[in-house]
Write a protein that holds these residues in place. Structure first.
Motif, PDB file in Angstrom:
ATOM      1  N   THR A  47       0.839  -1.202   0.000  1.00  6.72           N
ATOM      2  CA  THR A  47       0.000   0.000   0.000  1.00  6.72           C
ATOM      3  C   THR A  47       0.872   1.249   0.000  1.00  6.72           C
ATOM      4  OG1 THR A  47      -1.737  -1.179   1.182  1.00  6.72           O
ATOM      5  CG2 THR A  47      -1.833   1.227   1.232  1.00  6.72           C
ATOM      6  N   LEU A  48       1.926   1.254   0.817  1.00  6.31           N
ATOM      7  CA  LEU A  48       2.855   2.388   0.823  1.00  6.31           C
ATOM      8  C   LEU A  48       3.603   2.489  -0.505  1.00  6.31           C
ATOM      9  CD1 LEU A  48       4.413   2.360   4.414  1.00  6.31           C
ATOM     10  CD2 LEU A  48       2.755   3.963   3.464  1.00  6.31           C
ATOM     11  N   LEU A  53       4.223   5.447  -5.731  1.00  2.64           N
ATOM     12  CA  LEU A  53       4.116   5.477  -7.189  1.00  2.64           C
ATOM     13  C   LEU A  53       3.139   6.552  -7.647  1.00  2.64           C
ATOM     14  CD1 LEU A  53       5.607   3.204  -8.906  1.00  2.64           C
ATOM     15  CD2 LEU A  53       3.303   2.592  -9.608  1.00  2.64           C
ATOM     16  N   LYS A  54       2.006   6.655  -6.958  1.00  5.08           N
ATOM     17  CA  LYS A  54       0.979   7.631  -7.324  1.00  5.08           C
ATOM     18  C   LYS A  54       1.304   9.029  -6.814  1.00  5.08           C
ATOM     19  CE  LYS A  54      -2.739   5.808  -5.663  1.00  5.08           C
ATOM     20  NZ  LYS A  54      -4.070   5.328  -5.294  1.00  5.08           N
ATOM     21  N   PRO A  58       3.013   9.270   2.118  1.00  2.00           N
ATOM     22  CA  PRO A  58       3.874  10.131   2.937  1.00  2.00           C
ATOM     23  C   PRO A  58       5.200  10.400   2.232  1.00  2.00           C
ATOM     24  CG  PRO A  58       3.865   7.888   3.788  1.00  2.00           C
ATOM     25  CD  PRO A  58       2.854   7.933   2.680  1.00  2.00           C
ATOM     26  N   PRO A  59       5.836  11.526   2.559  1.00  2.00           N
ATOM     27  CA  PRO A  59       7.170  11.784   2.003  1.00  2.00           C
ATOM     28  C   PRO A  59       8.119  10.655   2.382  1.00  2.00           C
ATOM     29  CG  PRO A  59       6.338  13.714   3.159  1.00  2.00           C
ATOM     30  CD  PRO A  59       5.402  12.579   3.457  1.00  2.00           C
ATOM     31  N   PHE A  60       9.084  10.380   1.521  1.00  2.00           N
ATOM     32  CA  PHE A  60      10.033   9.300   1.798  1.00  2.00           C
ATOM     33  C   PHE A  60      11.428   9.705   1.348  1.00  2.00           C
ATOM     34  CE2 PHE A  60       8.374   8.619  -2.427  1.00  2.00           C
ATOM     35  CZ  PHE A  60       9.455   8.191  -3.176  1.00  2.00           C
ATOM     36  N   LEU A  61      12.403   8.965   1.826  1.00  2.00           N
ATOM     37  CA  LEU A  61      13.797   9.166   1.443  1.00  2.00           C
ATOM     38  C   LEU A  61      14.216   8.018   0.542  1.00  2.00           C
ATOM     39  CD1 LEU A  61      15.153   9.830   5.038  1.00  2.00           C
ATOM     40  CD2 LEU A  61      14.609  11.562   3.326  1.00  2.00           C
TER      41      LEU A  61
END
Length: 93
Positions: A47-48, A53-54, A58-61
């Protein structure tokens, strides 16, 4: 702590508590890997991944091939999903 946690959830909970203890007062935000972030948000890892992809997750590194999340970013993301009713579209509407 909730006693109905599975052993893996209990491990994650304890790890997060240790990270928070280590980072408290230092200005260091705990960094979670994909599995930890998914458990923290109570979502499936896929799900994350789909949300990344969309572009609506949440922001990610991105560190090389690894994806990491700051705990504070996950907290803000979860707070943004808060609703008062099923008809509440949230801030996006």
């Amino acid at each position: 702590m909730n006693t109905s946690l599975s052993p893996s959830e209990r491990e994650d909970y304890e790890r997060l508590k240790r990270l928070e203890t280590i980072s408290s007062g230092t200005g260091i935000d705990p960094v979670l890997n994909e599995d930890e972030a998914a458990r923290y948000c109570r979502q499936a890892r896929i799900t994350l991944a789909k949300a990344r992809l969309k572009g609506d997750g949440p922001p990610f590194l991105k560190l090389g091939k690894s994806v990491r999340y700051l705990k504070s970013d996950l907290d803000q993301y979860l707070a943004s999903k808060r609703r008062r009713s099923t008809s509440d579209a949230g801030a996006a509407a």
